[in-house]
Write a protein that holds these residues in place. Structure first.
Motif, PDB file in Angstrom:
ATOM      1  N   HIS A   1      10.757  -1.829  14.145  1.00 18.46           N
ATOM      2  CA  HIS A   1      11.991  -1.500  13.419  1.00 18.46           C
ATOM      3  C   HIS A   1      11.739  -1.357  11.915  1.00 18.46           C
ATOM      4  O   HIS A   1      12.447  -1.936  11.096  1.00 18.46           O
ATOM      5  CB  HIS A   1      13.076  -2.547  13.668  1.00 18.46           C
ATOM      6  CG  HIS A   1      13.321  -2.803  15.118  1.00 18.46           C
ATOM      7  ND1 HIS A   1      14.000  -1.915  15.935  1.00 18.46           N
ATOM      8  CD2 HIS A   1      12.946  -3.818  15.926  1.00 18.46           C
ATOM      9  CE1 HIS A   1      14.047  -2.385  17.158  1.00 18.46           C
ATOM     10  NE2 HIS A   1      13.414  -3.539  17.189  1.00 18.46           N
ATOM     11  N   LEU A   2      10.719  -0.558  11.580  1.00 12.47           N
ATOM     12  CA  LEU A   2      10.331  -0.399  10.181  1.00 12.47           C
ATOM     13  C   LEU A   2      11.051   0.776   9.531  1.00 12.47           C
ATOM     14  O   LEU A   2      11.305   1.794  10.173  1.00 12.47           O
ATOM     15  CB  LEU A   2       8.815  -0.177  10.095  1.00 12.47           C
ATOM     16  CG  LEU A   2       7.965  -1.327  10.633  1.00 12.47           C
ATOM     17  CD1 LEU A   2       6.500  -0.940  10.666  1.00 12.47           C
ATOM     18  CD2 LEU A   2       8.166  -2.575   9.788  1.00 12.47           C
ATOM     19  N   PRO A   3      11.372   0.654   8.255  1.00 13.56           N
ATOM     20  CA  PRO A   3      12.067   1.727   7.534  1.00 13.56           C
ATOM     21  C   PRO A   3      11.078   2.781   7.020  1.00 13.56           C
ATOM     22  O   PRO A   3      11.016   3.081   5.837  1.00 13.56           O
ATOM     23  CB  PRO A   3      12.742   0.984   6.377  1.00 13.56           C
ATOM     24  CG  PRO A   3      11.770  -0.120   6.072  1.00 13.56           C
ATOM     25  CD  PRO A   3      11.221  -0.539   7.434  1.00 13.56           C
ATOM     26  N   LEU A   4      10.277   3.323   7.904  1.00 14.04           N
ATOM     27  CA  LEU A   4       9.240   4.285   7.532  1.00 14.04           C
ATOM     28  C   LEU A   4       9.432   5.582   8.299  1.00 14.04           C
ATOM     29  O   LEU A   4      10.122   5.624   9.308  1.00 14.04           O
ATOM     30  CB  LEU A   4       7.852   3.713   7.859  1.00 14.04           C
ATOM     31  CG  LEU A   4       7.501   2.362   7.255  1.00 14.04           C
ATOM     32  CD1 LEU A   4       6.164   1.875   7.808  1.00 14.04           C
ATOM     33  CD2 LEU A   4       7.443   2.455   5.737  1.00 14.04           C
ATOM     34  N   ARG A   5       8.793   6.642   7.817  1.00 19.96           N
ATOM     35  CA  ARG A   5       8.783   7.903   8.551  1.00 19.96           C
ATOM     36  C   ARG A   5       7.407   8.535   8.401  1.00 19.96           C
ATOM     37  O   ARG A   5       6.672   8.248   7.462  1.00 19.96           O
ATOM     38  CB  ARG A   5       9.864   8.850   8.042  1.00 19.96           C
ATOM     39  CG  ARG A   5       9.718   9.242   6.602  1.00 19.96           C
ATOM     40  CD  ARG A   5      10.890  10.111   6.162  1.00 19.96           C
ATOM     41  NE  ARG A   5      10.808  10.378   4.742  1.00 19.96           N
ATOM     42  CZ  ARG A   5      10.123  11.380   4.204  1.00 19.96           C
ATOM     43  NH1 ARG A   5       9.482  12.211   4.973  1.00 19.96           N
ATOM     44  NH2 ARG A   5      10.088  11.542   2.904  1.00 19.96           N
ATOM     45  N   GLN A   6       7.084   9.403   9.322  1.00 21.73           N
ATOM     46  CA  GLN A   6       5.801  10.086   9.305  1.00 21.73           C
ATOM     47  C   GLN A   6       5.926  11.416   8.568  1.00 21.73           C
ATOM     48  O   GLN A   6       7.018  11.957   8.443  1.00 21.73           O
ATOM     49  CB  GLN A   6       5.332  10.357  10.732  1.00 21.73           C
ATOM     50  CG  GLN A   6       5.089   9.089  11.524  1.00 21.73           C
ATOM     51  CD  GLN A   6       4.419   9.390  12.833  1.00 21.73           C
ATOM     52  OE1 GLN A   6       3.266   9.772  12.851  1.00 21.73           O
ATOM     53  NE2 GLN A   6       5.145   9.224  13.924  1.00 21.73           N
TER      54      GLN A   6
ATOM     55  N   ILE B   1       0.859  -1.185   0.000  1.00 22.41           N
ATOM     56  CA  ILE B   1       0.000   0.000   0.000  1.00 22.41           C
ATOM     57  C   ILE B   1       0.897   1.238   0.000  1.00 22.41           C
ATOM     58  O   ILE B   1       2.096   1.149   0.267  1.00 22.41           O
ATOM     59  CB  ILE B   1      -0.976   0.015   1.204  1.00 22.41           C
ATOM     60  CG1 ILE B   1      -0.214  -0.058   2.539  1.00 22.41           C
ATOM     61  CG2 ILE B   1      -1.994  -1.118   1.095  1.00 22.41           C
ATOM     62  CD1 ILE B   1      -1.103   0.053   3.771  1.00 22.41           C
ATOM     63  N   ASP B   2       0.308   2.396  -0.291  1.00 17.97           N
ATOM     64  CA  ASP B   2       1.084   3.626  -0.422  1.00 17.97           C
ATOM     65  C   ASP B   2       1.132   4.482   0.838  1.00 17.97           C
ATOM     66  O   ASP B   2       1.968   5.373   0.944  1.00 17.97           O
ATOM     67  CB  ASP B   2       0.520   4.482  -1.558  1.00 17.97           C
ATOM     68  CG  ASP B   2       0.668   3.809  -2.908  1.00 17.97           C
ATOM     69  OD1 ASP B   2       1.705   3.150  -3.125  1.00 17.97           O
ATOM     70  OD2 ASP B   2      -0.243   3.941  -3.736  1.00 17.97           O
ATOM     71  N   GLY B   3       0.247   4.263   1.785  1.00 23.80           N
ATOM     72  CA  GLY B   3       0.237   5.083   2.993  1.00 23.80           C
ATOM     73  C   GLY B   3      -0.730   4.550   4.027  1.00 23.80           C
ATOM     74  O   GLY B   3      -1.575   3.711   3.726  1.00 23.80           O
ATOM     75  N   VAL B   4      -0.584   5.040   5.243  1.00 24.13           N
ATOM     76  CA  VAL B   4      -1.454   4.661   6.364  1.00 24.13           C
ATOM     77  C   VAL B   4      -1.887   5.946   7.066  1.00 24.13           C
ATOM     78  O   VAL B   4      -1.058   6.812   7.321  1.00 24.13           O
ATOM     79  CB  VAL B   4      -0.729   3.741   7.370  1.00 24.13           C
ATOM     80  CG1 VAL B   4      -1.578   3.505   8.607  1.00 24.13           C
ATOM     81  CG2 VAL B   4      -0.382   2.420   6.724  1.00 24.13           C
ATOM     82  N   ILE B   5      -3.163   6.048   7.342  1.00 22.67           N
ATOM     83  CA  ILE B   5      -3.676   7.174   8.116  1.00 22.67           C
ATOM     84  C   ILE B   5      -4.002   6.652   9.504  1.00 22.67           C
ATOM     85  O   ILE B   5      -4.828   5.765   9.666  1.00 22.67           O
ATOM     86  CB  ILE B   5      -4.923   7.792   7.457  1.00 22.67           C
ATOM     87  CG1 ILE B   5      -4.562   8.314   6.076  1.00 22.67           C
ATOM     88  CG2 ILE B   5      -5.498   8.887   8.340  1.00 22.67           C
ATOM     89  CD1 ILE B   5      -5.747   8.791   5.279  1.00 22.67           C
ATOM     90  N   ASN B   6      -3.322   7.206  10.492  1.00 27.12           N
ATOM     91  CA  ASN B   6      -3.481   6.779  11.886  1.00 27.12           C
ATOM     92  C   ASN B   6      -2.966   7.915  12.756  1.00 27.12           C
ATOM     93  O   ASN B   6      -2.379   8.872  12.258  1.00 27.12           O
ATOM     94  CB  ASN B   6      -2.678   5.492  12.119  1.00 27.12           C
ATOM     95  CG  ASN B   6      -2.969   4.841  13.444  1.00 27.12           C
ATOM     96  OD1 ASN B   6      -4.117   4.782  13.874  1.00 27.12           O
ATOM     97  ND2 ASN B   6      -1.954   4.361  14.118  1.00 27.12           N
ATOM     98  N   ASP B   7      -3.149   7.812  14.055  1.00 25.79           N
ATOM     99  CA  ASP B   7      -2.635   8.860  14.930  1.00 25.79           C
ATOM    100  C   ASP B   7      -1.112   8.796  14.991  1.00 25.79           C
ATOM    101  O   ASP B   7      -0.501   7.740  14.868  1.00 25.79           O
ATOM    102  CB  ASP B   7      -3.237   8.761  16.336  1.00 25.79           C
ATOM    103  CG  ASP B   7      -2.834   7.500  17.055  1.00 25.79           C
ATOM    104  OD1 ASP B   7      -1.829   7.547  17.788  1.00 25.79           O
ATOM    105  OD2 ASP B   7      -3.509   6.465  16.880  1.00 25.79           O
TER     106      ASP B   7
END
Length: 50
Positions: free
Chosen positions: A37-42, A19-25
């Motif tokens: 330990h995910l290679p993601l950023r907000q 998926i391309d993105g997640v909307i969450n708090d």
């Protein structure tokens, strides 16, 4: 758009490129990114448009 019952599964799908993105708090996302330990950023600020 895809719905998830568990936000951890959504974040993992994002990390896997399904998926391309997640909307969450932001607090929940920060915890999952660090804990899993995910290679993601907000995004740096509030997103008003998708």
């Amino acid at each position: 758009m895809k719905n998830y019952i568990d936000v951890a599964a959504a974040v993992q799908d994002l990390a896997n490129g399904n998926i391309d993105g997640v909307i969450n708090d932001s607090i929940g996302n920060a915890y999952l990114i660090k804990d899993m330990h995910l290679p993601l950023r907000q995004t740096p600020d509030y997103v008003s448009r998708i």
